[in-house]
Design a protein around this motif. Structure first.
Motif, PDB file in Angstrom:
ATOM      1  N   LYS B  85       0.856  -1.196   0.000  1.00 46.16           N
ATOM      2  CA  LYS B  85       0.000   0.000   0.000  1.00 46.16           C
ATOM      3  C   LYS B  85       0.884   1.235   0.000  1.00 46.16           C
ATOM      4  N   TYR B  86       0.367   2.303  -0.604  1.00 47.22           N
ATOM      5  CA  TYR B  86       1.175   3.512  -0.785  1.00 47.22           C
ATOM      6  C   TYR B  86       1.193   4.384   0.460  1.00 47.22           C
ATOM      7  N   TYR B  87       2.391   4.868   0.771  1.00 44.58           N
ATOM      8  CA  TYR B  87       2.524   5.862   1.845  1.00 44.58           C
ATOM      9  C   TYR B  87       3.658   6.824   1.442  1.00 44.58           C
ATOM     10  N   PRO B  88       3.448   7.589   0.348  1.00 49.62           N
ATOM     11  CA  PRO B  88       4.536   8.450  -0.134  1.00 49.62           C
ATOM     12  C   PRO B  88       4.830   9.608   0.832  1.00 49.62           C
ATOM     13  N   LEU B  89       6.112   9.790   1.127  1.00 51.72           N
ATOM     14  CA  LEU B  89       6.526  10.884   2.026  1.00 51.72           C
ATOM     15  C   LEU B  89       7.033  12.036   1.151  1.00 51.72           C
ATOM     16  N   MET B  90       6.099  12.799   0.625  1.00 51.65           N
ATOM     17  CA  MET B  90       6.437  13.836  -0.352  1.00 51.65           C
ATOM     18  C   MET B  90       7.304  14.943   0.234  1.00 51.65           C
ATOM     19  N   ASN B  91       7.219  15.148   1.541  1.00 48.02           N
ATOM     20  CA  ASN B  91       8.001  16.241   2.152  1.00 48.02           C
ATOM     21  C   ASN B  91       9.495  15.940   2.197  1.00 48.02           C
ATOM     22  N   THR B 162      -6.265   7.490  -5.451  1.00 46.80           N
ATOM     23  CA  THR B 162      -6.046   6.149  -4.887  1.00 46.80           C
ATOM     24  C   THR B 162      -4.856   6.169  -3.927  1.00 46.80           C
ATOM     25  N   ILE B 163      -3.757   6.811  -4.383  1.00 46.62           N
ATOM     26  CA  ILE B 163      -2.535   6.842  -3.563  1.00 46.62           C
ATOM     27  C   ILE B 163      -2.796   7.577  -2.249  1.00 46.62           C
ATOM     28  N   LYS B 167      -2.754   6.419   1.721  1.00 43.36           N
ATOM     29  CA  LYS B 167      -1.932   7.087   2.740  1.00 43.36           C
ATOM     30  C   LYS B 167      -2.812   7.488   3.939  1.00 43.36           C
ATOM     31  N   ALA B 168      -4.012   7.971   3.625  1.00 40.39           N
ATOM     32  CA  ALA B 168      -4.946   8.353   4.698  1.00 40.39           C
ATOM     33  C   ALA B 168      -5.335   7.131   5.535  1.00 40.39           C
ATOM     34  N   LEU B 169      -5.515   6.003   4.848  1.00 38.48           N
ATOM     35  CA  LEU B 169      -5.825   4.757   5.565  1.00 38.48           C
ATOM     36  C   LEU B 169      -4.671   4.415   6.514  1.00 38.48           C
ATOM     37  N   VAL B 175       0.119   4.719  11.141  1.00 41.65           N
ATOM     38  CA  VAL B 175       1.400   4.740  10.410  1.00 41.65           C
ATOM     39  C   VAL B 175       1.946   6.161  10.406  1.00 41.65           C
ATOM     40  N   GLN B 176       3.240   6.272  10.727  1.00 48.61           N
ATOM     41  CA  GLN B 176       3.894   7.583  10.732  1.00 48.61           C
ATOM     42  C   GLN B 176       5.122   7.596   9.837  1.00 48.61           C
ATOM     43  N   SER B 177       5.721   6.432   9.649  1.00 42.78           N
ATOM     44  CA  SER B 177       6.945   6.383   8.848  1.00 42.78           C
ATOM     45  C   SER B 177       6.946   5.090   8.032  1.00 42.78           C
TER      46      SER B 177
END
Lengths: 149, 207
Positions: B85-91, B162-163, B167-169, B175-177
């Motif tokens: 599942k996606y959890y992109p850390l854009m920052n 979707t992504i 991430k919200a899920l 989830v933090q990292s």
């Protein structure tokens, strides 16, 4: 001035502890593992216990309850933080963020060691002026010889 | 008087614990559940170890975790089911969202795993690039993707939705990292804990 400083130090600990406690402990465990300092058996214990200690010490410092002891607790916490972050910097561990405030605030390790050192100096300053620092504290009220209660 | 101070101390501690417990209850009430069925899944449904991974494709620990996990899935293919599942850390990772979009579009053509198996081992090469689209295109081609479909998919807003919803899920689950894994619903963060948890189910793989 000293009262504001006391409340600020307490708030730093309170926010830091509270944010870690309300999220799953595994997140803070991951942060601790990144510092590569503790044996495996101790990492989980630290991940669960330290946020509670931060929270309680923070509350007691803000309220000025058992002030001398809570300030010593804060001193011990910040000393430990400096040692842990310091050894990570000396060993050039690949840490982007310190992980000190959970998901609330992201601070690079190079900055947090300066911040922690300033906190430590502030605590020493409060210890040197306990009467001024205890203004508006519960200790000041509860330790009075005959308070009208 | 000393008793009063002690009573107040106990009261404050109880109040603090109460606030924490109530906050945790409120947060757990608003959390989602991990969807066990999705396109980015491999392994049999009846596998004894079910792993859901929240990943940022550009995070170095995720690349290491992918390598670790692949060793286990290669050795125990019938016992492990993995879902990404996606959890992109854009920052902190500037390709995070773009590479997740590629992964989603590739997944929609059923080629996620071949793409993933090229993407993660080469992370250190594409991560420093200012524009890595060319590299992702080549990998997608290598995975056997229809490039016209891929391009039209990449411009679709639905992909980003979707992504970000995944991430919200993740956030709602705490989830933090990255990488964060849910191994048979047990939350595990980082590669050290991943190995420890996997070793509860399988013998340690010697390196």
């Amino acid at each position: 001035m000293l009262v504001i400083l006391r409340i600020f130090i307490g708030l730093v600990l309170l926010v830091s502890g509270f944010d870690k406690i309300i999220s799953p402990y595994q997140n803070f465990l991951y942060v601790i593992q990144a510092y590569q300092m503790f044996p495996d058996w101790l990492e989980k214990f630290v991940a669960i216990c330290v946020p509670w200690v931060e929270l309680m010490v923070g509350i007691f410092v803000i309220l000025g309850l058992w002030f001398n002891w809570s300030l010593k607790g804060a001193l011990l916490l910040f000393t430990c933080f400096i040692v842990i972050v310091g050894q990570a910097l000396l060993r050039h561990l690949p840490l982007d963020q310190c992980g000190c405030f959970g998901s609330a605030i992201h601070i690079p390790v190079q900055h947090i060691i300066v911040f922690d050192s300033l906190m430590l100096l502030s605590i020493f300053w409060l210890m040197r002026h306990p009467f001024k620092a205890k203004k508006l504290s519960l200790d000041q009220y509860l330790d009075l010889p005959n308070p009208r209660r | 008087m000393a008793l009063s101070k002690q009573k107040i101390t106990v009261l404050i501690i109880a109040l603090a614990v109460g606030v924490v417990v109530v906050t945790k209850l409120i947060l757990s009430g608003s959390s989602g559940t991990v969807d066990p069925v999705a396109a980015r899944t491999k392994g049999p449904k009846q596998a004894k170890v079910n792993i859901v991974e929240f990943i940022d494709f550009e995070c170095p620990a995720c690349a290491y975790g992918a390598k670790q996990l692949k060793e286990y899935t290669d050795r125990y293919p019938d016992d492990i089911r993995v879902q990404v599942k996606y959890y992109p850390l854009m920052n902190i990772h500037h390709h995070a969202l773009q590479v997740a979009s590629y992964a989603e579009c590739v997944a929609r053509q059923g080629k996620f795993w071949p793409f993933f198996d090229m993407l993660m081992p080469q992370q250190s090469q594409w991560s420093p690039l200012i524009n890595a689209d060319g590299v992702f295109d080549e990998m997608a081609k290598g995975a056997g993707v229809d490039m016209n479909k891929l391009k039209s998919c990449l411009s679709s807003e639905d992909v980003t939705t979707t992504i970000m919803s995944e991430k919200a899920l993740g956030r709602s689950l705490g989830v933090q990292s990255t990488p964060t894994y849910f191994i048979n619903d047990q939350m595990v963060v980082g590669t050290k804990s991943l190995e420890e948890e996997l070793n509860k189910y399988f013998p340690k793989i010697s390196k």
